[in-house]
Design an enzyme around this catalytic site. Structure first.
Site, PDB file in Angstrom:
ATOM      1  N   CYS A 271      18.776 121.763 -26.772  1.00 28.07           N
ATOM      2  CA  CYS A 271      18.019 121.315 -25.597  1.00 28.07           C
ATOM      3  C   CYS A 271      18.220 122.377 -24.511  1.00 28.07           C
ATOM      4  O   CYS A 271      18.541 123.524 -24.829  1.00 28.07           O
ATOM      5  CB  CYS A 271      18.425 119.911 -25.160  1.00 28.07           C
TER       6      CYS A 271
HETATM    7  C1  RB5 Z   1      15.085 119.231 -20.041  1.00 29.01           C
HETATM    8  O1  RB5 Z   1      14.479 118.051 -20.407  1.00 29.01           O
HETATM    9  C2  RB5 Z   1      16.598 119.087 -20.088  1.00 29.01           C
HETATM   10  O2  RB5 Z   1      16.998 117.987 -19.323  1.00 29.01           O
HETATM   11  C3  RB5 Z   1      17.090 118.907 -21.500  1.00 29.01           C
HETATM   12  O3  RB5 Z   1      16.588 119.901 -22.310  1.00 29.01           O
HETATM   13  C4  RB5 Z   1      18.589 118.957 -21.678  1.00 29.01           C
HETATM   14  O4  RB5 Z   1      19.127 120.096 -21.092  1.00 29.01           O
HETATM   15  C5  RB5 Z   1      19.345 117.768 -21.323  1.00 29.01           C
HETATM   16  O5  RB5 Z   1      20.577 117.705 -21.492  1.00 29.01           O
END
Ligand code: RB5
Length: 155
Positions: free
Chosen positions: A66
């Site tokens: 993420c």
């Molecule tokens: C973006 O949605 C961001 O919040 C996600 O990719 C992540 O970093 C969350 O922990």
């Protein structure tokens, strides 16, 4: 070893880069591509989907990407019997296997560069749980996890 990977919108490019990298080294990895099937999905749903497949032993190990690696680790750790850690250095990625026996590696595409991410994944894939002094600690973690998920069960 059956490997699986997925990412949210922030991690899509790094996910593709890692799949290409592993392919070039002959390592097969299944891309769940949850976002491709469910375009509105965010990291909790994507991470949960992969973690349940680890819990159900469809796959041995998983990678979740993420923006930071944090949200993916948090949701994967909500699934019983799944252990995930976010790593942005090689030493931690090795210890995640050797000391903690975690099945899921998470990384943040906004934190780590692609070349370092490849090295982290390679180190994590090569490492195995070392047993020894780490065994009782991991057993304690599992016992406490069981208490948390099943509070009415006698320990
Ligand atoms: C973006 O949605 C961001 O919040 C996600 O990719 C992540 O970093 C969350 O922990």
């Amino acid at each position: 070893m059956k490997l699986v990977i997925d990412a949210d919108d922030a991690g899509l490019k790094l996910k593709r880069d890692l799949i290409d990298h592993l392919g070039s080294t002959g390592v097969e990895i299944q891309d769940l591509n949850y976002l491709g099937k469910t375009p509105d999905a965010t990291y909790p749903e994507i991470g949960y989907n992969l973690a349940v497949k680890i819990k159900d032993e469809e796959y041995d190990r998983g990678i979740l990407i993420c923006g930071t690696g944090l949200g993916m680790a948090m949701i994967a750790n909500k699934v019983e019997s799944v252990y995930a850690g976010s790593c942005h250095d090689v030493y931690s990625a090795e210890r995640l296997r050797k000391s903690n026996d975690a099945q899921v590696l998470t990384m943040g595409a906004r934190v780590v560069g692609v070349e370092l991410a490849k090295t982290i994944v390679d180190a994590w894939l090569e490492a195995e749980f070392q047993g020894g002094g780490s065994t009782s600690k991991v057993e304690t973690m599992r016992r406490l996890e069981n208490q948390s998920f099943h509070p009415n069960t006698q320990l």
